[in-house]
Design an enzyme around this catalytic site. Structure first.
Site, PDB file in Angstrom:
ATOM      1  N   ASP A 298     -55.017 -86.509  61.703  1.00 33.87           N
ATOM      2  CA  ASP A 298     -55.219 -85.568  60.585  1.00 33.87           C
ATOM      3  C   ASP A 298     -56.705 -85.245  60.525  1.00 33.87           C
ATOM      4  OD1 ASP A 298     -55.402 -84.183  58.230  1.00 33.87           O
ATOM      5  OD2 ASP A 298     -54.867 -85.873  56.959  1.00 33.87           O
TER       6      ASP A 298
ATOM      7  N   GLU B 160     -62.175 -80.292  54.521  1.00 29.81           N
ATOM      8  CA  GLU B 160     -60.826 -80.049  53.993  1.00 29.81           C
ATOM      9  C   GLU B 160     -60.409 -81.193  53.081  1.00 29.81           C
ATOM     10  OE1 GLU B 160     -56.347 -80.179  53.920  1.00 29.81           O
ATOM     11  OE2 GLU B 160     -57.772 -81.709  54.544  1.00 29.81           O
ATOM     12  N   GLU B 161     -60.727 -82.414  53.510  1.00 30.37           N
ATOM     13  CA  GLU B 161     -60.227 -83.609  52.807  1.00 30.37           C
ATOM     14  C   GLU B 161     -60.817 -83.770  51.409  1.00 30.37           C
ATOM     15  OE1 GLU B 161     -57.782 -85.241  53.764  1.00 30.37           O
ATOM     16  OE2 GLU B 161     -57.636 -85.048  55.935  1.00 30.37           O
TER      17      GLU B 161
ATOM     18  N   HIS C 190     -53.878 -90.964  56.977  1.00 31.05           N
ATOM     19  CA  HIS C 190     -55.096 -91.478  56.344  1.00 31.05           C
ATOM     20  C   HIS C 190     -55.287 -92.980  56.562  1.00 31.05           C
ATOM     21  CE1 HIS C 190     -55.857 -87.932  53.331  1.00 31.05           C
ATOM     22  NE2 HIS C 190     -55.565 -87.524  54.563  1.00 31.05           N
TER      23      HIS C 190
ATOM     24  N   HIS D 289     -58.791 -78.260  60.531  1.00 29.80           N
ATOM     25  CA  HIS D 289     -60.006 -78.871  59.987  1.00 29.80           C
ATOM     26  C   HIS D 289     -60.501 -80.016  60.858  1.00 29.80           C
ATOM     27  CE1 HIS D 289     -58.340 -82.526  57.927  1.00 29.80           C
ATOM     28  NE2 HIS D 289     -57.259 -81.787  57.734  1.00 29.80           N
TER      29      HIS D 289
END
Lengths: 331, 346
Positions: free
Chosen positions: B170, B198-199, B309, B60
């Protein structure tokens, strides 16, 4: 019906590990089916070509369990949940893994009951080092609580895998009866329902049912602590009005209600808020352009606990109700 | 350097344009077809007419970020998280806002002015704001619109022994791995999907999987790693430098055991280190792809990532290299016909 349930209860089938049960399920329906298959997600599917709209019976094959996620220095196993078991209820229980290895679930010292999470639990399999434990088990191996099929008097039974081997037995019985009537019918023993209805969508996509009927455990509350019960054991199958995943269309619900009346079967209604009795229904209903779905469930006490109590007469009547509803459904 | 460019690019969920631009330019020379779907996922096809199972590789493009939702009369910006952002890590961080990458600072009351009670608790999200140095609301709105997004202002760098530091590994590290794989050639139909959103709930992958209809899918991800000295083994998730991590169960998938065994066997055969991910929380695009159409076989290969994150994250270069080797080996094994479902079924 009781013998059928008993034989299905002998298998260990945590979510993702349904294949241990697949062959036995297929054996129960293969002789009356035109096609049988196990799909990529582990759903077991049998279809009988015949007359009328295509009715698909859906019963999940998996049961809640635990999974090994670490093997600690002294040979103790750390686990995570796989399904809806509450960690606090597992303390002191025995667990059996997919390869037959057994152990006892216990709690870290100094943990208060109210705070119990899976990280506080460990499993003792009788080994004293990481190396010797690793010879028997591995990370990712799943297990279920040891709570075998047991008869409680003439018609009631209990055990750890009632939810949903009873549903599988009802679906097998109804599928065979409908096949004998030469109806167009399929049965799907769905995979990974207890972790959130993950398998059923793929089977629904493949089959495109005209009507899907979900068969699952319907929690009943006729136990001490409730002054008034909404659903009771032994009072007949539960026709689903809604659960946390789907509201059944009034047309389908009425059809099920009338089918029960026609057969002289007492039925109850299931109205369950989110999280209390979630089923495959929602995932079915929202497949492709939408699918007509209903639910015929069997009353079950202590759903989500390590042992569930069911009345076999309810299960028998659920099968009769499903056969009537499926064979008289006109689409 | 591709990983540096990818991590320094801006791409919160729904605003992946800059990342997509870099990837399109990078992989175009190596693939047969490259296009975006209606949600913005960049799809790259390679050797699709070859015989064999169609393999979808997913990474992603989006990262967690912040969205501007209001402007105070003072010119300070109110915001809401886009994806899973821990409000406790936001205080005093530098951010970049919008496509012009306007610099901002997440302000908060200094320790000198805090009451004793305030010092005991993290500052709640609704008391945080972004300061862009505007003198009032009008001045702020001359530079920023509601709906503009912000990301952490972090530079990529090497750090310590064999590690790199940046924001948004990420899942830019997954995008990097996928790009490197697309530069090679395999005797299987291959579709790379650089997905969006995606998140915020695996949204891009859901649509992409339906379009691609793969036989096999592998999500290339970053995953939690908290292997500090004060953390028990069963709480660390993964270990840095321990090799790419394979999933047994996460928040949204139970591993397809047959494909998991195939990946483990392939790693062993090719002498590639790997580890099993030891945590249930979290998930990745494979959860959405697995449920697509009539179901898809596959799994996820994840890079251990410290401080997920957060504004500054750390990965091991060796883990990244080994992940590329593992994906490469898996594709070779599939191309050689060694992925046979029944063989791995116990």
């Amino acid at each position: 019906m009781k013998e059928l349930i008993k034989s299905l209860c002998e298998h260990i089938a945590p979510p993702g590990g349904e294949r241990a049960l697949s062959n036995e399920l297929l054996e129960k329906v293969r002789d009356v089916a035109h096609q049988t298959s196990i799909d990529r997600l582990g759903n077991v599917i049998a279809t009988k070509n015949g007359d009328g709209p295509h009715v698909v019976l859906m019963a999940h094959a998996d049961q809640s369990g635990v999974m090994i996620m670490d093997i600690a220095d002294k040979g103790f196993l750390r686990i995570i949940g796989a399904g809806n078991l509450e960690p606090g209820r597992l303390v002191g229980c025995q667990v059996v893994f997919q390869n037959g290895v057994k152990g006892v679930v216990q709690l870290e010292a100094n943990t208060k009951d109210a705070e119990i999470r899976f990280d506080h639990l460990f499993v003792d399999i009788g080994k004293s080092s990481k190396a010797s434990a690793s010879e028997l088990v591995h990370i990712g191996l799943s297990g279920v609580i040891v709570a075998p099929f047991t008869e409680l008097g003439a018609t009631r039974i209990c055990g750890g895998s009632m939810d949903n081997r009873v549903g599988c037995a009802i679906a097998i019985t109804a599928f065979r009866d409908l096949a004998a009537m030469n109806r167009h019918v399929s049965v799907v023993f769905t995979a990974m329902q207890t972790v959130g209805a993950r398998g059923v969508g793929a089977a629904t996509f493949a089959l495109s049912p005209d009507l899907a009927i979900v068969v699952d455990a319907g929690p009943c509350d006729d136990v001490p602590g409730h002054d008034v019960s909404s659903t009771e054991l032994g009072k007949g199958p539960i026709i689903q009005v809604m659960d946390g995943t789907a509201i059944v269309s009034v047309r389908i619900r009425r059809h099920l209600e009338e089918s029960a009346k026609k057969k002289g079967i007492a039925a109850q209604f299931g109205v369950w808020p989110k999280g209390s009795a979630d089923t495959d229904a929602g995932a079915i209903q929202l497949t492709k352009a939408g699918v007509a779905v209903g639910g015929v469930h069997y009353p079950a006490r202590y759903v989500g606990s390590t042992s569930t109590v069911v009345d076999v007469q309810d299960a028998q009547n659920a099968a009769i109700l499903i056969v009537e509803a499926a064979s008289s459904y006109e689409g | 350097m591709l990983l540096k460019r990818l991590t320094q690019a801006m791409g919160p969920s729904g605003f992946e344009d800059e990342v997509r631009g870099i990837l399109r330019e990078e992989v175009s020379p190596y693939v047969d077809a490259i296009y975006t779907d209606v949600l913005g996922t960049l799809i790259c096809e390679k050797g699709r007419s070859q015989p064999g199972p169609c393999v979808m590789l997913d990474a992603h493009m989006d990262e967690v970020g912040l969205m501007v939702v209001g402007v105070e009369n003072s010119g300070l910006l109110r915001f809401r998280p886009l994806g899973g952002v821990d409000p406790r890590i936001l205080v005093a961080k530098r951010v970049r806002i919008g496509s012009s990458k306007l610099p901002g600072v997440i302000g908060s009351k200094p320790i000198h002015l805090q009451k004793p009670d305030e010092q005991k608790h993290p500052i709640p999200e609704d008391e945080l704001f972004i300061d862009i140095g505007a003198k009032d609301k009008e001045d702020a709105l001359a530079n920023v619109q509601l709906g503009d997004v912000a990301v952490f202002d972090t530079l990529y760098d090497t750090i310590g022994d064999g590690c790199v530091k940046a924001k948004s590994f990420d899942d830019r590290v997954g995008c990097y791995i996928l790009s490197e794989i697309l530069k090679k050639s395999y005797a299987v139909p291959l579709v790379g999907a650089f997905t969006v959103q995606e998140e915020v709930g695996l949204r891009g992958a859901t649509a992409a999987a339906h379009r691609i209809a793969p036989d096999i899918a592998i999500a290339l991800e970053a995953t939690v790693c908290f292997d500090g000295p004060f953390v028990p083994s069963h709480s660390e998730g993964t270990r840095l430098h321990g090799g790419p991590a394979l999933t047994v169960q996460d928040g949204r998938t139970v591993a397809d055991v047959r494909f998991l065994r195939f990946m483990m066997e392939t790693a062993t055969k090719h002498n590639i280190p790997y580890q099993l991910r030891r945590v249930k929380g979290g998930s990745n695009d494979f959860a959405a792809i697995q449920k697509s159409r009539e179901g898809v076989v596959g799994g996820a290969i994840s890079i251990p990532l410290r401080y997920m994150h957060a504004p500054a994250q750390i990965v091991s270069s060796k883990d990244v290299e080994n992940a590329i080797r593992l994906v490469d080996a898996i594709l070779q094994e599939i191309a050689s016909g060694n992925w046979v479902e029944e063989r791995f079924a116990n």
